[in-house]
Write a protein that holds these residues in place. Sequence first.
Motif, mmCIF file in Angstrom:
data_model
loop_
_atom_site.group_PDB
_atom_site.id
_atom_site.type_symbol
_atom_site.label_atom_id
_atom_site.label_comp_id
_atom_site.label_asym_id
_atom_site.label_seq_id
_atom_site.Cartn_x
_atom_site.Cartn_y
_atom_site.Cartn_z
ATOM 1 N N ALA A 105 0.834 -1.203 0.000
ATOM 2 C CA ALA A 105 0.000 0.000 0.000
ATOM 3 C C ALA A 105 0.869 1.253 0.000
ATOM 4 O O ALA A 105 0.588 2.234 -0.709
ATOM 5 N N GLN A 106 1.934 1.244 0.776
ATOM 6 C CA GLN A 106 2.834 2.402 0.821
ATOM 7 C C GLN A 106 3.562 2.580 -0.509
ATOM 8 O O GLN A 106 3.792 3.715 -0.958
ATOM 9 N N ALA A 107 3.944 1.477 -1.144
ATOM 10 C CA ALA A 107 4.624 1.555 -2.442
ATOM 11 C C ALA A 107 3.729 2.195 -3.498
ATOM 12 O O ALA A 107 4.181 3.030 -4.303
ATOM 13 N N LYS A 108 2.466 1.863 -3.503
ATOM 14 C CA LYS A 108 1.527 2.459 -4.463
ATOM 15 C C LYS A 108 1.318 3.934 -4.173
ATOM 16 O O LYS A 108 1.230 4.765 -5.088
ATOM 17 N N ALA A 109 1.238 4.254 -2.877
ATOM 18 C CA ALA A 109 0.984 5.647 -2.512
ATOM 19 C C ALA A 109 2.174 6.551 -2.818
ATOM 20 O O ALA A 109 2.003 7.729 -3.165
ATOM 21 N N THR A 110 3.382 6.003 -2.724
ATOM 22 C CA THR A 110 4.595 6.821 -2.922
ATOM 23 C C THR A 110 5.280 6.557 -4.263
ATOM 24 O O THR A 110 6.249 7.247 -4.605
ATOM 25 N N ASN A 111 4.790 5.557 -4.999
ATOM 26 C CA ASN A 111 5.376 5.155 -6.281
ATOM 27 C C ASN A 111 6.859 4.783 -6.134
ATOM 28 O O ASN A 111 7.698 5.129 -6.961
ATOM 29 N N ARG A 112 7.145 4.060 -5.076
ATOM 30 C CA ARG A 112 8.507 3.596 -4.829
ATOM 31 C C ARG A 112 8.528 2.075 -4.812
ATOM 32 O O ARG A 112 7.567 1.432 -4.364
ATOM 33 N N PRO A 113 9.635 1.477 -5.282
ATOM 34 C CA PRO A 113 9.736 0.010 -5.239
ATOM 35 C C PRO A 113 9.935 -0.496 -3.814
ATOM 36 O O PRO A 113 10.385 0.242 -2.927
ATOM 37 N N ILE A 114 9.601 -1.760 -3.639
ATOM 38 C CA ILE A 114 9.741 -2.415 -2.334
ATOM 39 C C ILE A 114 11.008 -3.249 -2.332
ATOM 40 O O ILE A 114 11.322 -3.947 -3.303
ATOM 41 N N LEU A 115 11.733 -3.193 -1.245
ATOM 42 C CA LEU A 115 12.820 -4.134 -0.993
ATOM 43 C C LEU A 115 12.383 -5.021 0.169
ATOM 44 O O LEU A 115 12.326 -4.572 1.314
ATOM 45 N N ALA A 116 12.031 -6.267 -0.157
ATOM 46 C CA ALA A 116 11.573 -7.223 0.860
ATOM 47 C C ALA A 116 12.709 -8.202 1.159
ATOM 48 O O ALA A 116 13.218 -8.873 0.253
ATOM 49 N N VAL A 117 13.102 -8.284 2.421
ATOM 50 C CA VAL A 117 14.224 -9.131 2.832
ATOM 51 C C VAL A 117 13.711 -10.266 3.717
ATOM 52 O O VAL A 117 13.002 -10.025 4.700
ATOM 53 N N PHE A 118 14.096 -11.491 3.363
ATOM 54 C CA PHE A 118 13.762 -12.675 4.162
ATOM 55 C C PHE A 118 15.033 -13.143 4.866
ATOM 56 O O PHE A 118 16.072 -13.344 4.234
ATOM 57 N N SER A 119 14.919 -13.311 6.189
ATOM 58 C CA SER A 119 16.106 -13.587 6.993
ATOM 59 C C SER A 119 15.829 -14.629 8.068
ATOM 60 O O SER A 119 14.683 -14.847 8.466
ATOM 61 N N GLY A 120 16.908 -15.275 8.508
ATOM 62 C CA GLY A 120 16.876 -16.159 9.673
ATOM 63 C C GLY A 120 17.873 -15.590 10.667
ATOM 64 O O GLY A 120 19.053 -15.920 10.637
ATOM 65 N N SER A 121 17.411 -14.724 11.529
ATOM 66 C CA SER A 121 18.300 -13.861 12.324
ATOM 67 C C SER A 121 19.102 -14.575 13.392
ATOM 68 O O SER A 121 20.048 -14.004 13.930
ATOM 69 N N ASP A 122 18.775 -15.822 13.745
ATOM 70 C CA ASP A 122 19.534 -16.497 14.799
ATOM 71 C C ASP A 122 20.108 -17.839 14.357
ATOM 72 O O ASP A 122 20.569 -18.612 15.187
ATOM 73 N N TRP A 123 20.099 -18.116 13.070
ATOM 74 C CA TRP A 123 20.676 -19.380 12.605
ATOM 75 C C TRP A 123 21.359 -19.276 11.241
ATOM 76 O O TRP A 123 22.192 -20.121 10.898
ATOM 77 N N CYS A 124 21.054 -18.260 10.444
ATOM 78 C CA CYS A 124 21.583 -18.137 9.087
ATOM 79 C C CYS A 124 22.734 -17.125 9.072
ATOM 80 O O CYS A 124 22.514 -15.921 9.187
ATOM 81 N N LYS A 125 23.958 -17.624 8.964
ATOM 82 C CA LYS A 125 25.128 -16.743 9.022
ATOM 83 C C LYS A 125 25.129 -15.691 7.906
ATOM 84 O O LYS A 125 25.378 -14.505 8.166
ATOM 85 N N PRO A 126 24.854 -16.044 6.640
ATOM 86 C CA PRO A 126 24.811 -15.008 5.596
ATOM 87 C C PRO A 126 23.731 -13.952 5.848
ATOM 88 O O PRO A 126 23.908 -12.780 5.504
ATOM 89 N N CYS A 127 22.617 -14.396 6.457
ATOM 90 C CA CYS A 127 21.554 -13.440 6.794
ATOM 91 C C CYS A 127 22.065 -12.407 7.791
ATOM 92 O O CYS A 127 21.814 -11.200 7.658
ATOM 93 N N ILE A 128 22.753 -12.886 8.808
ATOM 94 C CA ILE A 128 23.288 -11.989 9.832
ATOM 95 C C ILE A 128 24.312 -11.037 9.226
ATOM 96 O O ILE A 128 24.317 -9.830 9.511
ATOM 97 N N MET A 129 25.164 -11.560 8.370
ATOM 98 C CA MET A 129 26.165 -10.720 7.708
ATOM 99 C C MET A 129 25.484 -9.657 6.840
ATOM 100 O O MET A 129 25.900 -8.490 6.819
ATOM 101 N N TYR A 130 24.453 -10.067 6.115
ATOM 102 C CA TYR A 130 23.706 -9.144 5.248
ATOM 103 C C TYR A 130 23.162 -7.963 6.052
ATOM 104 O O TYR A 130 23.302 -6.789 5.670
ATOM 105 N N GLU A 131 22.529 -8.273 7.167
ATOM 106 C CA GLU A 131 21.903 -7.223 7.962
ATOM 107 C C GLU A 131 22.944 -6.347 8.657
ATOM 108 O O GLU A 131 22.777 -5.124 8.744
ATOM 109 N N GLN A 132 24.004 -6.966 9.135
ATOM 110 C CA GLN A 132 25.033 -6.183 9.818
ATOM 111 C C GLN A 132 25.839 -5.325 8.837
ATOM 112 O O GLN A 132 26.197 -4.185 9.146
ATOM 113 N N GLU A 133 26.127 -5.855 7.674
ATOM 114 C CA GLU A 133 27.001 -5.166 6.726
ATOM 115 C C GLU A 133 26.264 -4.212 5.790
ATOM 116 O O GLU A 133 26.884 -3.293 5.234
ATOM 117 N N VAL A 134 24.956 -4.424 5.619
ATOM 118 C CA VAL A 134 24.217 -3.601 4.643
ATOM 119 C C VAL A 134 23.002 -2.937 5.281
ATOM 120 O O VAL A 134 22.957 -1.715 5.450
#
Length: 221
Positions: A105-134
Amino acid sequence: MSLINSFGPARAFALGLALISLAPAQAQKTTVKTKNSKVKTKTTGAAGTTVSKTTAVASSAPLVAMEPQPAPAPVSPVASAPQVVTAAPAGLPAEWISDLGAAQAQAKATNRPILAVFSGSDWCKPCIMYEQEVFAKPEFTAYAKDKLVLAHFDFPRMKKNQPTAAQLKLNEAAAAQLNKEGDFPLAVVIAPDGKVLAKTGYIAGGPVAFEAYLKKVVPTL
């Protein structure tokens, strides 16, 4: 005259011994059945009567040594199983939305693309690195502030980190639409009209490298 008087004492005694030798044996034992370490015998008396008797004996069957069973082979983990870590990533800024419907709904209202991130914050090492580094970096937050609608869906495994039932339902609904394969980490770029533009896993290089990727997918960013 009696028989003893006729033959004399000595002859009468000899005749008696002969008669006794002609009679069947007083007690003959014959084994007829063996089962469960018991022997059943039959005794035949002089009068033709039969008496059965069962005696427990040690089993004559050879003992079979039990071979030691080998220890079960270790189960190989699935090749794509993520690494288990103990440290959880830093929390993301408040700009991130955890409801795909609200993000759309917000993307339509602002005409901006969505960045949706799927993560496993306590078991997936690349996920943790992604969130910490980016994604948790102030530089990325400043870049995305007026360009993207940020959505984040976390699937922790530790009991203490489990989301509420309502949030889990939102996470699963988002995954059913955008991450049916169950990839972690996964970043999905979605146009304001709901069209999926790109999907990617972990990108090394921090905010600069990820921003360069986004500009290739959405040149107007």
